[in-house]
Design a protein around this motif. Structure first.
Motif, PDB file in Angstrom:
ATOM      1  N   VAL A 182       5.256   5.260  -3.900  1.00  0.00           N
ATOM      2  CA  VAL A 182       4.976   6.700  -3.915  1.00  0.00           C
ATOM      3  C   VAL A 182       4.158   7.052  -5.156  1.00  0.00           C
ATOM      4  O   VAL A 182       3.178   7.807  -5.077  1.00  0.00           O
ATOM      5  N   THR A 183       4.516   6.481  -6.292  1.00  0.00           N
ATOM      6  CA  THR A 183       3.771   6.727  -7.527  1.00  0.00           C
ATOM      7  C   THR A 183       2.332   6.236  -7.401  1.00  0.00           C
ATOM      8  O   THR A 183       1.390   6.935  -7.789  1.00  0.00           O
ATOM      9  N   TRP A 184       2.153   5.041  -6.859  1.00  0.00           N
ATOM     10  CA  TRP A 184       0.815   4.499  -6.684  1.00  0.00           C
ATOM     11  C   TRP A 184       0.000   5.366  -5.728  1.00  0.00           C
ATOM     12  O   TRP A 184      -1.195   5.603  -5.970  1.00  0.00           O
ATOM     13  N   LEU A 185       0.609   5.834  -4.649  1.00  0.00           N
ATOM     14  CA  LEU A 185      -0.116   6.672  -3.686  1.00  0.00           C
ATOM     15  C   LEU A 185      -0.566   7.982  -4.321  1.00  0.00           C
ATOM     16  O   LEU A 185      -1.684   8.442  -4.071  1.00  0.00           O
ATOM     17  N   LEU A 186       0.283   8.592  -5.137  1.00  0.00           N
ATOM     18  CA  LEU A 186      -0.106   9.827  -5.818  1.00  0.00           C
ATOM     19  C   LEU A 186      -1.244   9.568  -6.801  1.00  0.00           C
ATOM     20  O   LEU A 186      -2.193  10.356  -6.897  1.00  0.00           O
ATOM     21  N   PHE A 187      -1.168   8.469  -7.530  1.00  0.00           N
ATOM     22  CA  PHE A 187      -2.229   8.117  -8.463  1.00  0.00           C
ATOM     23  C   PHE A 187      -3.530   7.814  -7.721  1.00  0.00           C
ATOM     24  O   PHE A 187      -4.613   8.238  -8.144  1.00  0.00           O
ATOM     25  N   CYS A 225      -0.376   8.371   4.462  1.00  0.00           N
ATOM     26  CA  CYS A 225       0.458   7.356   3.803  1.00  0.00           C
ATOM     27  C   CYS A 225       1.516   8.006   2.919  1.00  0.00           C
ATOM     28  O   CYS A 225       2.673   7.573   2.898  1.00  0.00           O
ATOM     29  N   GLN A 226       1.126   9.039   2.188  1.00  0.00           N
ATOM     30  CA  GLN A 226       2.083   9.745   1.337  1.00  0.00           C
ATOM     31  C   GLN A 226       3.176  10.399   2.174  1.00  0.00           C
ATOM     32  O   GLN A 226       4.362  10.336   1.821  1.00  0.00           O
ATOM     33  N   SER A 227       2.795  11.013   3.264  1.00  0.00           N
ATOM     34  CA  SER A 227       3.789  11.655   4.138  1.00  0.00           C
ATOM     35  C   SER A 227       4.772  10.629   4.704  1.00  0.00           C
ATOM     36  O   SER A 227       5.978  10.872   4.731  1.00  0.00           O
ATOM     37  N   LEU A 228       4.251   9.491   5.126  1.00  0.00           N
ATOM     38  CA  LEU A 228       5.123   8.447   5.654  1.00  0.00           C
ATOM     39  C   LEU A 228       6.020   7.868   4.566  1.00  0.00           C
ATOM     40  O   LEU A 228       7.187   7.561   4.819  1.00  0.00           O
ATOM     41  N   ALA A 229       5.488   7.724   3.364  1.00  0.00           N
ATOM     42  CA  ALA A 229       6.303   7.200   2.262  1.00  0.00           C
ATOM     43  C   ALA A 229       7.411   8.172   1.898  1.00  0.00           C
ATOM     44  O   ALA A 229       8.561   7.756   1.664  1.00  0.00           O
ATOM     45  N   ALA A 238       9.658   4.340  10.326  1.00  0.00           N
ATOM     46  CA  ALA A 238       8.876   4.883   9.214  1.00  0.00           C
ATOM     47  C   ALA A 238       8.241   3.759   8.401  1.00  0.00           C
ATOM     48  O   ALA A 238       7.064   3.852   8.007  1.00  0.00           O
ATOM     49  N   TYR A 239       8.984   2.699   8.146  1.00  0.00           N
ATOM     50  CA  TYR A 239       8.431   1.560   7.416  1.00  0.00           C
ATOM     51  C   TYR A 239       7.311   0.891   8.213  1.00  0.00           C
ATOM     52  O   TYR A 239       6.299   0.485   7.649  1.00  0.00           O
ATOM     53  N   GLY A 240       7.488   0.768   9.505  1.00  0.00           N
ATOM     54  CA  GLY A 240       6.467   0.157  10.346  1.00  0.00           C
ATOM     55  C   GLY A 240       5.184   0.964  10.371  1.00  0.00           C
ATOM     56  O   GLY A 240       4.088   0.405  10.276  1.00  0.00           O
ATOM     57  N   LEU A 241       5.314   2.287  10.517  1.00  0.00           N
ATOM     58  CA  LEU A 241       4.124   3.139  10.499  1.00  0.00           C
ATOM     59  C   LEU A 241       3.428   3.098   9.143  1.00  0.00           C
ATOM     60  O   LEU A 241       2.198   3.119   9.060  1.00  0.00           O
ATOM     61  N   LEU A 242       4.211   3.012   8.092  1.00  0.00           N
ATOM     62  CA  LEU A 242       3.638   2.908   6.753  1.00  0.00           C
ATOM     63  C   LEU A 242       2.886   1.590   6.579  1.00  0.00           C
ATOM     64  O   LEU A 242       1.811   1.553   5.977  1.00  0.00           O
ATOM     65  N   CYS A 243       3.421   0.533   7.149  1.00  0.00           N
ATOM     66  CA  CYS A 243       2.749  -0.778   7.089  1.00  0.00           C
ATOM     67  C   CYS A 243       1.445  -0.783   7.884  1.00  0.00           C
ATOM     68  O   CYS A 243       0.554  -1.584   7.607  1.00  0.00           O
ATOM     69  N   VAL A 244       1.313   0.090   8.854  1.00  0.00           N
ATOM     70  CA  VAL A 244       0.058   0.212   9.600  1.00  0.00           C
ATOM     71  C   VAL A 244      -0.920   1.130   8.855  1.00  0.00           C
ATOM     72  O   VAL A 244      -2.124   0.873   8.824  1.00  0.00           O
ATOM     73  N   ALA A 245      -0.405   2.180   8.223  1.00  0.00           N
ATOM     74  CA  ALA A 245      -1.265   3.158   7.564  1.00  0.00           C
ATOM     75  C   ALA A 245      -1.876   2.630   6.266  1.00  0.00           C
ATOM     76  O   ALA A 245      -3.014   2.972   5.942  1.00  0.00           O
ATOM     77  N   LEU A 246      -1.151   1.816   5.526  1.00  0.00           N
ATOM     78  CA  LEU A 246      -1.685   1.313   4.258  1.00  0.00           C
ATOM     79  C   LEU A 246      -2.922   0.434   4.453  1.00  0.00           C
ATOM     80  O   LEU A 246      -3.921   0.627   3.750  1.00  0.00           O
TER      81      LEU A 246
END
Length: 77
Positions: A59-64, A36-40, A5-13
């Motif tokens: 997560v807060t930054w992604l929502l904002f 990105c939100q789903s992965l986070a 999950a962390y790896g996929l998030l590092c690719v999606a961001l």
């Protein structure tokens, strides 16, 4: 499993940065933000309590960012 999950998030961001800034495609960037939100949220759900606390600012930054992105798209239309 958490490392995946962390790896996929590092690719999606970075995909969001490329889509939003480099390609200047705001509509596609909102979908990348949803991914990105789903992965986070997934990473938060399967990580340790300390990992959850460390993921909270992201997560807060992604929502904002999603809120600002949708506002920007609505103002441009």
């Amino acid at each position: 499993m958490c490392h995946v999950a962390y790896g996929l998030l590092c690719v999606a961001l970075p995909a969001w940065i490329i889509t939003y800034s480099c390609a200047n495609n705001r509509h596609a960037a909102k979908y990348v933000l949803v991914v990105c939100q789903s992965l986070a949220f997934t990473a938060c759900g399967i990580s340790t309590p300390i990992g959850k606390m460390l993921m909270a600012p992201l997560v807060t930054w992604l929502l904002f960012a999603q809120h600002i992105s949708l506002w920007e798209i609505s103002m441009a239309s």
